[in-house]
Scaffold this motif. Sequence first.
Motif, PDB file in Angstrom:
ATOM      1  N   ARG A 103       0.823  -1.209   0.000  1.00 13.68           N
ATOM      2  CA  ARG A 103       0.000   0.000   0.000  1.00 13.68           C
ATOM      3  C   ARG A 103       0.856   1.258   0.000  1.00 13.68           C
ATOM      4  N   GLY A 104       2.032   1.168   0.645  1.00 15.17           N
ATOM      5  CA  GLY A 104       2.888   2.345   0.724  1.00 15.17           C
ATOM      6  C   GLY A 104       3.772   2.549  -0.483  1.00 15.17           C
ATOM      7  N   GLY A 105       3.739   1.620  -1.434  1.00 17.60           N
ATOM      8  CA  GLY A 105       4.568   1.743  -2.627  1.00 17.60           C
ATOM      9  C   GLY A 105       5.316   0.449  -2.923  1.00 17.60           C
ATOM     10  N   TRP A 106       6.261   0.531  -3.831  1.00 17.00           N
ATOM     11  CA  TRP A 106       7.068  -0.617  -4.236  1.00 17.00           C
ATOM     12  C   TRP A 106       8.423  -0.542  -3.548  1.00 17.00           C
ATOM     13  N   SER A 107       8.964  -1.715  -3.193  1.00 16.15           N
ATOM     14  CA  SER A 107      10.296  -1.758  -2.584  1.00 16.15           C
ATOM     15  C   SER A 107      11.026  -3.015  -3.038  1.00 16.15           C
ATOM     16  N   ILE A 108      12.335  -2.942  -3.072  1.00 16.64           N
ATOM     17  CA  ILE A 108      13.162  -4.064  -3.493  1.00 16.64           C
ATOM     18  C   ILE A 108      13.574  -4.877  -2.274  1.00 16.64           C
ATOM     19  N   THR A 109      13.660  -6.185  -2.428  1.00 20.42           N
ATOM     20  CA  THR A 109      14.098  -7.052  -1.345  1.00 20.42           C
ATOM     21  C   THR A 109      15.613  -7.220  -1.396  1.00 20.42           C
ATOM     22  N   GLU A 110      16.169  -7.859  -0.358  1.00 19.49           N
ATOM     23  CA  GLU A 110      17.613  -8.108  -0.360  1.00 19.49           C
ATOM     24  C   GLU A 110      17.985  -9.027  -1.520  1.00 19.49           C
ATOM     25  N   GLU A 111      17.112 -10.014  -1.796  1.00 15.63           N
ATOM     26  CA  GLU A 111      17.387 -10.915  -2.907  1.00 15.63           C
ATOM     27  C   GLU A 111      17.300 -10.160  -4.233  1.00 15.63           C
ATOM     28  N   GLY A 112      16.416  -9.162  -4.290  1.00 13.81           N
ATOM     29  CA  GLY A 112      16.320  -8.334  -5.488  1.00 13.81           C
ATOM     30  C   GLY A 112      17.579  -7.522  -5.711  1.00 13.81           C
ATOM     31  N   LEU A 113      18.163  -7.027  -4.616  1.00 17.36           N
ATOM     32  CA  LEU A 113      19.422  -6.292  -4.727  1.00 17.36           C
ATOM     33  C   LEU A 113      20.521  -7.200  -5.282  1.00 17.36           C
ATOM     34  N   ARG A 114      20.556  -8.425  -4.795  1.00 18.54           N
ATOM     35  CA  ARG A 114      21.575  -9.364  -5.294  1.00 18.54           C
ATOM     36  C   ARG A 114      21.318  -9.716  -6.765  1.00 18.54           C
ATOM     37  N   ALA A 115      20.036  -9.710  -7.153  1.00 20.13           N
ATOM     38  CA  ALA A 115      19.690 -10.021  -8.546  1.00 20.13           C
ATOM     39  C   ALA A 115      20.267  -8.982  -9.500  1.00 20.13           C
ATOM     40  N   THR A 116      20.359  -7.722  -9.049  1.00 19.89           N
ATOM     41  CA  THR A 116      20.918  -6.690  -9.925  1.00 19.89           C
ATOM     42  C   THR A 116      22.398  -6.935 -10.189  1.00 19.89           C
ATOM     43  N   VAL A 117      23.064  -7.650  -9.265  1.00 19.79           N
ATOM     44  CA  VAL A 117      24.473  -8.000  -9.453  1.00 19.79           C
ATOM     45  C   VAL A 117      24.596  -9.275 -10.274  1.00 19.79           C
ATOM     46  N   ALA A 118      23.757 -10.276  -9.945  1.00 19.75           N
ATOM     47  CA  ALA A 118      23.839 -11.571 -10.628  1.00 19.75           C
ATOM     48  C   ALA A 118      23.415 -11.469 -12.089  1.00 19.75           C
ATOM     49  N   VAL A 166      19.063  -8.735 -20.822  1.00 20.05           N
ATOM     50  CA  VAL A 166      18.971 -10.072 -21.418  1.00 20.05           C
ATOM     51  C   VAL A 166      19.087 -11.155 -20.354  1.00 20.05           C
ATOM     52  N   SER A 167      20.096 -11.044 -19.484  1.00 22.79           N
ATOM     53  CA  SER A 167      20.295 -12.065 -18.454  1.00 22.79           C
ATOM     54  C   SER A 167      19.169 -12.043 -17.429  1.00 22.79           C
ATOM     55  N   LEU A 168      18.642 -10.847 -17.125  1.00 22.15           N
ATOM     56  CA  LEU A 168      17.532 -10.740 -16.176  1.00 22.15           C
ATOM     57  C   LEU A 168      16.283 -11.397 -16.744  1.00 22.15           C
ATOM     58  N   ALA A 169      15.974 -11.111 -18.013  1.00 24.73           N
ATOM     59  CA  ALA A 169      14.787 -11.689 -18.645  1.00 24.73           C
ATOM     60  C   ALA A 169      14.894 -13.207 -18.719  1.00 24.73           C
ATOM     61  N   ALA A 170      16.089 -13.706 -19.028  1.00 24.15           N
ATOM     62  CA  ALA A 170      16.294 -15.153 -19.114  1.00 24.15           C
ATOM     63  C   ALA A 170      16.107 -15.808 -17.750  1.00 24.15           C
ATOM     64  N   ALA A 171      16.619 -15.163 -16.700  1.00 25.13           N
ATOM     65  CA  ALA A 171      16.482 -15.712 -15.348  1.00 25.13           C
ATOM     66  C   ALA A 171      15.025 -15.783 -14.922  1.00 25.13           C
ATOM     67  N   LEU A 172      14.260 -14.753 -15.243  1.00 27.10           N
ATOM     68  CA  LEU A 172      12.846 -14.741 -14.890  1.00 27.10           C
ATOM     69  C   LEU A 172      12.077 -15.787 -15.696  1.00 27.10           C
ATOM     70  N   ALA A 173      12.402 -15.910 -16.972  1.00 27.41           N
ATOM     71  CA  ALA A 173      11.696 -16.867 -17.831  1.00 27.41           C
ATOM     72  C   ALA A 173      11.980 -18.307 -17.408  1.00 27.41           C
ATOM     73  N   GLU A 174      13.204 -18.575 -16.976  1.00 26.97           N
ATOM     74  CA  GLU A 174      13.598 -19.943 -16.630  1.00 26.97           C
ATOM     75  C   GLU A 174      13.497 -20.228 -15.139  1.00 26.97           C
ATOM     76  N   GLY A 175      13.109 -19.207 -14.362  1.00 23.35           N
ATOM     77  CA  GLY A 175      13.001 -19.404 -12.918  1.00 23.35           C
ATOM     78  C   GLY A 175      14.344 -19.598 -12.246  1.00 23.35           C
ATOM     79  N   THR A 176      15.392 -18.987 -12.804  1.00 25.65           N
ATOM     80  CA  THR A 176      16.742 -19.137 -12.259  1.00 25.65           C
ATOM     81  C   THR A 176      16.905 -18.306 -10.988  1.00 25.65           C
ATOM     82  N   PRO A 177      17.243 -18.930  -9.871  1.00 24.10           N
ATOM     83  CA  PRO A 177      17.430 -18.159  -8.639  1.00 24.10           C
ATOM     84  C   PRO A 177      18.752 -17.406  -8.644  1.00 24.10           C
ATOM     85  N   VAL A 178      18.877 -16.458  -7.755  1.00 26.33           N
ATOM     86  CA  VAL A 178      20.143 -15.732  -7.615  1.00 26.33           C
ATOM     87  C   VAL A 178      21.179 -16.705  -7.059  1.00 26.33           C
TER      88      VAL A 178
END
Length: 274
Positions: free
Chosen positions: A80-95, A100-112
């Motif tokens: 309700r207060g807005g959108w926020s990134i999780t710690e795993e989301g922060l690591r995803a920006t590095v991984a 291209v790599s982000l879209a592939a990870a989401l499509a294939e369900g690849t974890p960080v």
Amino acid sequence: MSANTQENNAKRLKAVLDRLARAGQGSKMGGSAVLAEAIELFPLNAQESELLSGGVPRGHKSLTTTTTKLVKAGWLVKGRGGWSITEEGLRATVAFPDAVSLAAALAEGTPVPAGTPLPEASPAEAPAVPADAPAVPAEAVQLVEAAELVQAAELVQAVTEELADAAPVDVAFPQPAAVALAGDFGTVLGCPDNWQPHFDEVQMVLDPEDQLWKLTADLPAGFYSFKAALNRSWDENYGAFGQPNGSNHELHHPGGPVTFCYDHRTRDITASLS
């Protein structure tokens, strides 16, 4: 969805995650603002700019729907207060450092990958203070601190009074901040345009007793289409049968007063002649 649209969505999705990462874990941003920034970075093409029946650009709706992948991955939280990134989301920006790599990870369900570090923080630089700058008198500091305390006390008092006057809310079932009945009868209700959820004239009112959002309108006879749009934007909306971004509700109305009710527990709308 065309290949060009998929590519654009991937870039915008990466921009959304990166923007929230810059804000930092625990910080909340409005979903509309985040999406607007992503679309500004990667503008909609002609096909994506086409308006759908709800008055929303095709590309905007596609991006909004695609962000649910970030939520399912556990990288983004929409509240309700807005959108926020999780710690795993922060690591995803590095991984996954590019679209291209982000879209592939989401499509294939690849974890960080385990052991992925958090991104390096980029704190804002404090303005430099000249070495010969005069010291601030202690009296001035005390006056500023006293003024801040008075302002804080006034703010607390104002919030307390507002909460005291507010209608009771069922804490067991959180409600959105606002619900709009956006449809093709907005101008009948006094709005400058139809299908615009930010106008006051189409805002519904929460009934604290039955926890239903309601709006009564006197409409001419005709065929009407409408949806429930939350928090004065299209970021979260529900159509027929409570489906997110679903098809429009439809009403063949004989004319006269009609009461619309939105139930946030089912995300559905009912209409009855008053």
